[in-house]
Write a protein that holds these residues in place. Structure first.
Motif, mmCIF file in Angstrom:
data_model
loop_
_atom_site.group_PDB
_atom_site.id
_atom_site.type_symbol
_atom_site.label_atom_id
_atom_site.label_comp_id
_atom_site.label_asym_id
_atom_site.label_seq_id
_atom_site.Cartn_x
_atom_site.Cartn_y
_atom_site.Cartn_z
ATOM 1 N N GLN A 1 0.827 -1.206 0.000
ATOM 2 C CA GLN A 1 0.000 0.000 0.000
ATOM 3 C C GLN A 1 0.862 1.257 0.000
ATOM 4 O OE1 GLN A 1 -2.650 -0.612 3.330
ATOM 5 N NE2 GLN A 1 -4.227 -1.490 2.025
ATOM 6 N N THR A 2 2.011 1.216 0.645
ATOM 7 C CA THR A 2 2.929 2.353 0.636
ATOM 8 C C THR A 2 3.449 2.590 -0.779
ATOM 9 O OG1 THR A 2 3.570 1.954 2.930
ATOM 10 C CG2 THR A 2 5.080 3.277 1.599
ATOM 11 N N ALA A 3 3.794 1.532 -1.481
ATOM 12 C CA ALA A 3 4.256 1.664 -2.869
ATOM 13 C C ALA A 3 3.139 2.228 -3.742
ATOM 14 C CB ALA A 3 4.730 0.312 -3.402
ATOM 15 N N GLU A 4 1.922 1.737 -3.557
ATOM 16 C CA GLU A 4 0.779 2.231 -4.330
ATOM 17 C C GLU A 4 0.501 3.698 -4.003
ATOM 18 O OE1 GLU A 4 -3.913 1.132 -5.224
ATOM 19 O OE2 GLU A 4 -2.803 -0.007 -3.720
ATOM 20 N N LEU A 5 0.600 4.067 -2.733
ATOM 21 C CA LEU A 5 0.381 5.447 -2.315
ATOM 22 C C LEU A 5 1.405 6.375 -2.967
ATOM 23 C CD1 LEU A 5 -1.241 7.366 -0.465
ATOM 24 C CD2 LEU A 5 0.452 6.880 1.318
ATOM 25 N N ASN A 6 2.653 5.950 -3.031
ATOM 26 C CA ASN A 6 3.690 6.764 -3.665
ATOM 27 C C ASN A 6 3.418 6.966 -5.149
ATOM 28 O OD1 ASN A 6 5.069 7.160 -1.266
ATOM 29 N ND2 ASN A 6 6.395 5.389 -1.576
ATOM 30 N N GLN A 7 2.928 5.932 -5.833
ATOM 31 C CA GLN A 7 2.569 6.062 -7.249
ATOM 32 C C GLN A 7 1.393 7.019 -7.429
ATOM 33 O OE1 GLN A 7 4.031 4.957 -10.107
ATOM 34 N NE2 GLN A 7 5.688 4.376 -8.732
ATOM 35 N N LEU A 8 0.403 6.912 -6.542
ATOM 36 C CA LEU A 8 -0.749 7.816 -6.611
ATOM 37 C C LEU A 8 -0.314 9.262 -6.385
ATOM 38 C CD1 LEU A 8 -3.463 5.781 -4.652
ATOM 39 C CD2 LEU A 8 -3.517 6.398 -7.077
ATOM 40 N N LYS A 9 0.555 9.490 -5.426
ATOM 41 C CA LYS A 9 1.035 10.852 -5.150
ATOM 42 C C LYS A 9 1.766 11.420 -6.365
ATOM 43 C CE LYS A 9 3.281 10.547 -1.179
ATOM 44 N NZ LYS A 9 3.784 10.645 0.208
ATOM 45 N N LYS A 10 2.543 10.583 -7.036
ATOM 46 C CA LYS A 10 3.277 11.030 -8.222
ATOM 47 C C LYS A 10 2.309 11.470 -9.317
ATOM 48 C CE LYS A 10 7.045 9.411 -11.186
ATOM 49 N NZ LYS A 10 7.949 8.289 -11.459
ATOM 50 N N LEU B 1 -0.967 12.230 -8.931
ATOM 51 C CA LEU B 1 -1.797 13.339 -8.463
ATOM 52 C C LEU B 1 -1.044 14.662 -8.464
ATOM 53 C CD1 LEU B 1 -3.767 11.684 -5.528
ATOM 54 C CD2 LEU B 1 -4.745 12.696 -7.602
ATOM 55 N N SER B 2 0.261 14.641 -8.148
ATOM 56 C CA SER B 2 1.015 15.899 -8.144
ATOM 57 C C SER B 2 1.070 16.496 -9.543
ATOM 58 C CB SER B 2 2.419 15.691 -7.573
ATOM 59 O OG SER B 2 3.210 14.906 -8.433
ATOM 60 N N ALA B 3 1.285 15.652 -10.538
ATOM 61 C CA ALA B 3 1.327 16.135 -11.922
ATOM 62 C C ALA B 3 -0.035 16.676 -12.352
ATOM 63 C CB ALA B 3 1.784 15.020 -12.859
ATOM 64 N N MET B 4 -1.092 15.955 -12.012
ATOM 65 C CA MET B 4 -2.439 16.382 -12.401
ATOM 66 C C MET B 4 -2.853 17.644 -11.656
ATOM 67 S SD MET B 4 -4.347 12.696 -12.639
ATOM 68 C CE MET B 4 -5.850 13.303 -13.395
ATOM 69 N N THR B 5 -2.497 17.747 -10.390
ATOM 70 C CA THR B 5 -2.856 18.922 -9.593
ATOM 71 C C THR B 5 -2.140 20.158 -10.133
ATOM 72 O OG1 THR B 5 -3.198 17.529 -7.655
ATOM 73 C CG2 THR B 5 -2.944 19.878 -7.254
ATOM 74 N N GLN B 6 -0.884 20.006 -10.541
ATOM 75 C CA GLN B 6 -0.155 21.141 -11.123
ATOM 76 C C GLN B 6 -0.759 21.549 -12.462
ATOM 77 O OE1 GLN B 6 4.259 20.872 -10.811
ATOM 78 N NE2 GLN B 6 3.819 19.100 -9.531
ATOM 79 N N GLN B 7 -1.250 20.564 -13.217
ATOM 80 C CA GLN B 7 -1.824 20.852 -14.531
ATOM 81 C C GLN B 7 -3.215 21.482 -14.402
ATOM 82 O OE1 GLN B 7 -2.461 17.345 -16.883
ATOM 83 N NE2 GLN B 7 -2.917 18.482 -18.738
ATOM 84 N N LEU B 8 -4.044 20.959 -13.488
ATOM 85 C CA LEU B 8 -5.443 21.368 -13.414
ATOM 86 C C LEU B 8 -5.752 22.350 -12.281
ATOM 87 C CD1 LEU B 8 -6.985 17.803 -13.928
ATOM 88 C CD2 LEU B 8 -6.689 19.612 -15.658
ATOM 89 N N GLY B 9 -4.839 22.479 -11.325
ATOM 90 C CA GLY B 9 -5.117 23.292 -10.149
ATOM 91 C C GLY B 9 -4.820 24.766 -10.327
ATOM 92 N N VAL B 10 -5.142 25.503 -9.289
ATOM 93 C CA VAL B 10 -4.898 26.944 -9.252
ATOM 94 C C VAL B 10 -3.685 27.174 -8.362
ATOM 95 C CG1 VAL B 10 -5.847 29.174 -8.552
ATOM 96 C CG2 VAL B 10 -7.346 27.430 -9.552
#
Length: 153
Positions: free
Chosen positions: A36-45, A47-56
């Motif tokens: 789950q830690t490995a999966e969480l790290n992949q999700l964070k990676k 999500l960070s890219a998507m948040t930078q692309q779509l966020g304010v």
């Protein structure tokens, strides 16, 4: 369930059944946490890219994105994600040395200080200038423990 050939020590507060129950819970949770830690790290990676692309982006350089619907997680209601920026300063000693030489203040930025040489302790011991007790005092033992799962063979 067999965890080890070592004998189980019972105390008034802990029975063998309690030990086996706790050991099984520990093993089960540890087995779940690692993937789950490995999966969480992949999700964070991702999500960070998507948040930078779509966020304010705010004045601090953080990115916030609102979710289309809210989620209840535990006792909290989550309605968005924030990829929060934080900044720390770490000294660049090469730059400091270059500037100090140029400004002629090397002695103030880099004062001479005694440096401990652990190898020299053993040389002094071999020369008879330090006793074994003094070496043990300089290098005290540090005891640590960790759980290692014993697998059936």
């Amino acid at each position: 369930m067999q965890f080890s050939d070592a004998p189980v020590t019972r105390t008034a507060a802990t029975s063998e059944t309690d030990l086996e129950r706790l050991a099984a819970a520990y093993t089960y949770i540890r087995n779940r946490v690692e993937p789950q830690t490995a999966e969480l790290n992949q999700l964070k990676k991702k999500l960070s890219a998507m948040t930078q692309q779509l966020g304010v982006r705010d004045e601090n350089g953080s990115y916030t994105v609102a979710l289309q619907r809210s989620y209840d997680v535990g006792d909290k209601r989550v309605s968005g994600l924030k990829w929060q920026r934080s900044v720390t300063r770490i000294a660049d000693e090469e730059a400091a040395e270059r500037i100090a030489k140029k400004k002629k203040c090397t002695g103030r930025l880099f004062p001479r200080q005694p440096v401990f040489d652990p190898q020299e302790v053993y040389v002094l011991f071999q020369e008879g200038r330090l006793t074994e007790e003094e070496v043990d005092e300089i290098f005290p033992e540090k005891e640590t423990f960790s759980f290692v799962l014993v697998k059936e063979q």
